[in-house]
Design a protein around this motif. Sequence first.
Motif, PDB file in Angstrom:
ATOM      1  N   PRO A 214      -7.308   2.557  -7.046  1.00 37.67           N
ATOM      2  CA  PRO A 214      -7.148   1.447  -6.145  1.00 37.67           C
ATOM      3  C   PRO A 214      -7.480   1.829  -4.841  1.00 37.67           C
ATOM      4  N   SER A 215      -7.574   0.688  -3.977  1.00 42.62           N
ATOM      5  CA  SER A 215      -7.769   0.687  -2.378  1.00 42.62           C
ATOM      6  C   SER A 215      -6.768   1.160  -1.654  1.00 42.62           C
ATOM      7  N   ALA A 216      -6.796   1.693  -0.625  1.00 37.10           N
ATOM      8  CA  ALA A 216      -5.918   2.180   0.330  1.00 37.10           C
ATOM      9  C   ALA A 216      -4.681   1.152   0.425  1.00 37.10           C
ATOM     10  N   ALA A 219      -2.565   0.906  -2.534  1.00 40.28           N
ATOM     11  CA  ALA A 219      -1.634   1.944  -2.541  1.00 40.28           C
ATOM     12  C   ALA A 219      -0.526   1.979  -1.779  1.00 40.28           C
ATOM     13  N   TRP A 220      -0.615   1.683  -0.309  1.00 40.30           N
ATOM     14  CA  TRP A 220       0.192   1.454   0.540  1.00 40.30           C
ATOM     15  C   TRP A 220       1.228   0.190   0.045  1.00 40.30           C
ATOM     16  N   THR A 221       0.690  -0.628  -0.346  1.00 41.85           N
ATOM     17  CA  THR A 221       1.677  -1.697  -0.982  1.00 41.85           C
ATOM     18  C   THR A 221       2.523  -1.279  -1.834  1.00 41.85           C
ATOM     19  N   SER A 222       1.905  -0.518  -2.887  1.00 45.70           N
ATOM     20  CA  SER A 222       2.648   0.015  -3.939  1.00 45.70           C
ATOM     21  C   SER A 222       3.644   0.970  -3.539  1.00 45.70           C
ATOM     22  N   LEU A 223       3.471   1.806  -2.568  1.00 43.18           N
ATOM     23  CA  LEU A 223       4.352   2.811  -2.091  1.00 43.18           C
ATOM     24  C   LEU A 223       5.524   2.056  -1.592  1.00 43.18           C
TER      25      LEU A 223
END
Length: 366
Positions: A214-216, A219-223
């Motif tokens: 996935p895009s960065a 990934a940050w949203t999922s984190l």
Amino acid sequence: MIARLRSLPRSWTILVPVLAVVLLALTWGRDLPGVIVGLVTVVLAGSVLAAVHHAEVVAHRVGEPFGSLVLAIAVTIIEVALVVTLMADGGDKSSTLARDTVFAAVMITCNGVVGISLLVASLRHGTAVFNPEGTGAALATVATLATLSLVLPTFTTSKPGPEFSTVQLTFAALSSLVLYALFVATQTVRHRDYFLPLTRQGEVITAEDHAQPPSARTAWTSLGLLGLALIGVVGLAKGVSPTIESGVAAAGLHQAVVGVIIALLVLLPETIAALRAARRDRVQTSLNLALGSAMASIGLTIPAVALASVWLSGPLVLGLGSTHMLLLALTVVVGSLTVVPGRATPLQGGVHLVLFAAYLELAINP
């Protein structure tokens, strides 16, 4: 219409963590009626599944072993906050809470999660293949941390009872932090290959080739959503804990059963993630999650409660009883024999699961 159906699972994993945090804010510190307890339980289960989804997104972006490390540390940090909060509220009756929680986490991960992962992978793929060098290093670290923090207090003589003196507790806390930091450095920097999944031919899998990461931004949203989901899991678990305590007391069970149930709820995201990895024949990822969680639970909880003991009233009992020490010793011996060959059959998985069942049985009938 098709686009909406495809976006539904993703929307669900976004909405549930937010709903969990909102529900946590509305119910925190209140006595909950039966209907609300049922609602909290449903949202709690949804938060677990959402946490697993977002952990896998982050893991796919950063790769192994960083993905396993993210989930293990995130769960443990929030678990530590829960333990310290319950100790602050409980007074003298919570003197063994940290010990019971940490030991429950060790037995759940080292026997329950390891056992079911080995069993699923070996039944599905013939044998479960993993790297004995990385897994052995993790198991040795867990065994050392558990012995220094949970076994030694039973035999020290500076204070009466299974307690550490202030100097001894400080040493145990610092040792836990140093060993955990050294392991993380080994896992992620110097010997990262030891903790990557292996093929059937024993070759290291450095990247997954079945899908683009996935895009960065994703990934940050999922984190962030992973953090919300885990806060919801632990916070809602604390909210239903009075109901669990009442049920345990009404059933005439030992108080330690409450800690086991809470630990099972908190560790559900890692358990499900480990099972999914085992089904994909990524047993090393499963073992990274299991042993990494046990290590983080000791390495972060003991220093936290040592610091909290400065202002918390009441004793801090860390030493295990003879029955639990025997189970811990057997777990280390069996785990070592499982790790050495670098591959496992359903028998090894079954042995670990029987040890886990023995722990649960003894928690109910000590």
